[in-house]
Design an enzyme around this catalytic site. Structure first.
Site, PDB file in Angstrom:
ATOM      1  N   ASP A  32       0.869  -1.189   0.000  1.00  0.00           N
ATOM      2  CA  ASP A  32       0.000   0.000   0.000  1.00  0.00           C
ATOM      3  C   ASP A  32       0.896   1.226   0.000  1.00  0.00           C
ATOM      4  O   ASP A  32       2.129   1.103  -0.006  1.00  0.00           O
ATOM      5  CB  ASP A  32      -0.933  -0.026   1.230  1.00  0.00           C
ATOM      6  CG  ASP A  32      -2.232   0.743   0.984  1.00  0.00           C
ATOM      7  OD1 ASP A  32      -2.160   1.922   0.576  1.00  0.00           O
ATOM      8  OD2 ASP A  32      -3.312   0.164   1.194  1.00  0.00           O
ATOM      9  N   TYR A 153     -13.560   6.335 -13.917  1.00  0.00           N
ATOM     10  CA  TYR A 153     -13.532   5.237 -12.934  1.00  0.00           C
ATOM     11  C   TYR A 153     -14.096   3.947 -13.546  1.00  0.00           C
ATOM     12  O   TYR A 153     -13.395   2.913 -13.563  1.00  0.00           O
ATOM     13  CB  TYR A 153     -14.293   5.636 -11.655  1.00  0.00           C
ATOM     14  CG  TYR A 153     -14.319   4.530 -10.626  1.00  0.00           C
ATOM     15  CD1 TYR A 153     -13.214   4.260  -9.817  1.00  0.00           C
ATOM     16  CD2 TYR A 153     -15.446   3.722 -10.467  1.00  0.00           C
ATOM     17  CE1 TYR A 153     -13.226   3.235  -8.881  1.00  0.00           C
ATOM     18  CE2 TYR A 153     -15.472   2.695  -9.534  1.00  0.00           C
ATOM     19  CZ  TYR A 153     -14.360   2.449  -8.743  1.00  0.00           C
ATOM     20  OH  TYR A 153     -14.382   1.418  -7.832  1.00  0.00           O
ATOM     21  N   LYS A 157     -12.307   0.112 -14.720  1.00  0.00           N
ATOM     22  CA  LYS A 157     -12.825  -1.154 -14.189  1.00  0.00           C
ATOM     23  C   LYS A 157     -13.344  -2.080 -15.301  1.00  0.00           C
ATOM     24  O   LYS A 157     -13.302  -3.307 -15.160  1.00  0.00           O
ATOM     25  CB  LYS A 157     -13.913  -0.871 -13.150  1.00  0.00           C
ATOM     26  CG  LYS A 157     -13.414  -0.074 -11.945  1.00  0.00           C
ATOM     27  CD  LYS A 157     -12.378  -0.839 -11.139  1.00  0.00           C
ATOM     28  CE  LYS A 157     -11.968  -0.137  -9.871  1.00  0.00           C
ATOM     29  NZ  LYS A 157     -11.053  -0.940  -9.043  1.00  0.00           N
TER      30      LYS A 157
HETATM   31  P1  NAD Z   1     -10.047   2.099   0.364  1.00  0.00           P
HETATM   32  O1  NAD Z   1      -9.803   3.532   0.091  1.00  0.00           O
HETATM   33  O2  NAD Z   1     -10.520   1.713   1.716  1.00  0.00           O
HETATM   34  O3  NAD Z   1      -8.749   1.232   0.022  1.00  0.00           O
HETATM   35  C1  NAD Z   1      -7.980   1.467  -1.123  1.00  0.00           C
HETATM   36  C2  NAD Z   1      -6.514   1.297  -0.766  1.00  0.00           C
HETATM   37  O4  NAD Z   1      -5.751   1.484  -1.959  1.00  0.00           O
HETATM   38  C3  NAD Z   1      -6.026   2.310   0.282  1.00  0.00           C
HETATM   39  O5  NAD Z   1      -5.395   1.663   1.364  1.00  0.00           O
HETATM   40  C4  NAD Z   1      -5.077   3.178  -0.504  1.00  0.00           C
HETATM   41  O6  NAD Z   1      -3.992   3.693   0.264  1.00  0.00           O
HETATM   42  C5  NAD Z   1      -4.597   2.206  -1.600  1.00  0.00           C
HETATM   43  N1  NAD Z   1      -4.048   2.956  -2.717  1.00  0.00           N
HETATM   44  C6  NAD Z   1      -4.639   3.969  -3.398  1.00  0.00           C
HETATM   45  N2  NAD Z   1      -3.793   4.484  -4.291  1.00  0.00           N
HETATM   46  C7  NAD Z   1      -2.632   3.794  -4.177  1.00  0.00           C
HETATM   47  C8  NAD Z   1      -1.371   3.890  -4.820  1.00  0.00           C
HETATM   48  N3  NAD Z   1      -1.117   4.826  -5.741  1.00  0.00           N
HETATM   49  N4  NAD Z   1      -0.404   3.016  -4.476  1.00  0.00           N
HETATM   50  C9  NAD Z   1      -0.624   2.083  -3.507  1.00  0.00           C
HETATM   51  N5  NAD Z   1      -1.808   1.951  -2.851  1.00  0.00           N
HETATM   52  C10 NAD Z   1      -2.795   2.811  -3.185  1.00  0.00           C
HETATM   53  O7  NAD Z   1     -11.080   1.656  -0.744  1.00  0.00           O
HETATM   54  P2  NAD Z   1     -11.817   0.251  -1.042  1.00  0.00           P
HETATM   55  O8  NAD Z   1     -13.235   0.588  -1.230  1.00  0.00           O
HETATM   56  O9  NAD Z   1     -11.415  -0.786  -0.096  1.00  0.00           O
HETATM   57  O10 NAD Z   1     -11.220  -0.052  -2.485  1.00  0.00           O
HETATM   58  C11 NAD Z   1     -10.563  -1.268  -2.822  1.00  0.00           C
HETATM   59  C12 NAD Z   1     -10.842  -1.585  -4.274  1.00  0.00           C
HETATM   60  O11 NAD Z   1     -12.230  -1.886  -4.408  1.00  0.00           O
HETATM   61  C13 NAD Z   1     -10.570  -0.424  -5.229  1.00  0.00           C
HETATM   62  O12 NAD Z   1      -9.949  -0.922  -6.390  1.00  0.00           O
HETATM   63  C14 NAD Z   1     -11.956   0.082  -5.556  1.00  0.00           C
HETATM   64  O13 NAD Z   1     -12.019   0.706  -6.806  1.00  0.00           O
HETATM   65  C15 NAD Z   1     -12.747  -1.198  -5.517  1.00  0.00           C
HETATM   66  N6  NAD Z   1     -14.184  -1.015  -5.346  1.00  0.00           N
HETATM   67  C16 NAD Z   1     -14.661  -0.390  -4.233  1.00  0.00           C
HETATM   68  C17 NAD Z   1     -16.036  -0.231  -4.104  1.00  0.00           C
HETATM   69  C18 NAD Z   1     -16.645   0.455  -2.907  1.00  0.00           C
HETATM   70  O14 NAD Z   1     -17.828   0.807  -2.936  1.00  0.00           O
HETATM   71  N7  NAD Z   1     -15.911   0.665  -1.829  1.00  0.00           N
HETATM   72  C19 NAD Z   1     -16.904  -0.691  -5.110  1.00  0.00           C
HETATM   73  C20 NAD Z   1     -16.370  -1.342  -6.221  1.00  0.00           C
HETATM   74  C21 NAD Z   1     -14.998  -1.488  -6.321  1.00  0.00           C
END
Ligand code: NAD
Length: 261
Positions: A32, A153, A157
């Site tokens: 991360d 976004y 995806k």
């Molecule tokens: P989150 O913000 O809790 O976690 C995302 C993590 O990615 C964070 O710890 C952040 O520090 C890390 N990150 C971001 N940019 C980075 C970089 N440049 N280098 C290294 N690490 C990096 O969000 P989440 O909801 O747990 O997201 C996880 C995945 O799930 C993402 O790919 C997101 O697009 C996907 N997603 C989330 C949702 C939702 O509703 N939460 C829905 C569909 C998909």
């Protein structure tokens, strides 16, 4: 010993996936920006190279699971180019860079985190999708900046989902015993959604999302299924794209698929 690598491990779905994989007997290495075993920016080539080297060393020859969760949502003041580099290129670089150690394990699993926005958000900029899939990071960054991060976004995806489906079935991946699949979460209560809720443009859109289950999901709603896919129950999943969204996509797109051939 079964070994797994998770990116975005410090928060949300990634952190829950680390816990679920550990509960399933995996030893897990987290990547991360901070608070991980390897702290790098996956939006940069230097960060990706450092992460691949560190994860390869951790694998000690064989990696059994890779779950690249690191990702960012679209926001009015966030450039689209950042999403192209982190969500798509930061993910695929790790998947390709760790292919040798995934192939060295008798069986291994890669789960890409796509999104139900791929199916429910209108006007996805397809030039971003095409540039991503062509491996053209500069082109994807330019197209994503032009489209805005909010529109880009779902494009990042879609590209992940199509990459998974196209590569999963090839000699290089399933032929080497590597099962590649993608999942499409709906709204999950994480820092990513909290960021959207604190934005005056995004917050009202989140409230409009119809969720037949009656509530948004929790990180474990995704992580437990990811761990299942990485375990013996997931052995016949190859190139699958699984929606996990409390019913939103089925409500809006019921008869769009299965698409009879
Ligand atoms: P989150 O913000 O809790 O976690 C995302 C993590 O990615 C964070 O710890 C952040 O520090 C890390 N990150 C971001 N940019 C980075 C970089 N440049 N280098 C290294 N690490 C990096 O969000 P989440 O909801 O747990 O997201 C996880 C995945 O799930 C993402 O790919 C997101 O697009 C996907 N997603 C989330 C949702 C939702 O509703 N939460 C829905 C569909 C998909």
């Amino acid at each position: 010993m079964k070994r797994a690598v998770v990116t975005g491990s410090a928060s949300g779905i990634g952190a829950a996936t680390v816990a679920a994989l550990r509960a399933g007997g995996f030893t897990v290495f987290g990547i991360d920006r901070a608070s991980a075993d390897c702290n790098v920016d996956l939006g940069t080539e230097a960060g990706r190279s450092e992460a691949i080297a560190a994860a390869t060393a951790f694998a000690e020859g064989e990696l059994h699971a890779l779950v690249p969760c690191a990702g960012l949502s679209g926001l009015p003041d966030r450039p689209g180019s950042v999403l192209a580099s982190v969500n798509y290129f930061g993910t695929i670089a790790l998947v390709e860079g760790l292919r040798p150690v995934l192939a060295a394990a008798e069986e291994s699993s890669v789960v890409l985190i796509s999104s139900n926005s791929t199916m429910i958000q209108p006007k996805v900029p397809m030039d971003v999708v095409e540039a991503c899939l062509a491996g053209d990071e500069e082109g994807a960054r330019a197209a994503a900046d032009a489209a805005t991060s909010m529109a880009s976004y779902p494009a990042t995806k879609v590209a992940l989902a199509w990459w998974a489906r196209e590569h999963a079935v090839t000699e290089e991946w399933i032929g080497a015993g590597i099962r590649v699949n993608a999942i499409a979460p709906g709204m999950i209560e994480t820092a990513l959604v909290a960021e959207g809720r604190s934005d005056a443009t995004i917050a009202p859109l989140l409230d409009l999302l119809p969720i037949p289950r009656g509530r948004s999901g929790e990180p474990d709603d995704i992580a437990l299924f990811v761990a299942f896919l990485c375990g013996p129950g997931g052995r016949n999943f190859v190139g699958s794209f699984v929606t996990i969204d409390g019913g939103t996509e089925a409500l809006l797109r019921a008869r769009d698929w299965p698409k009879p051939w």
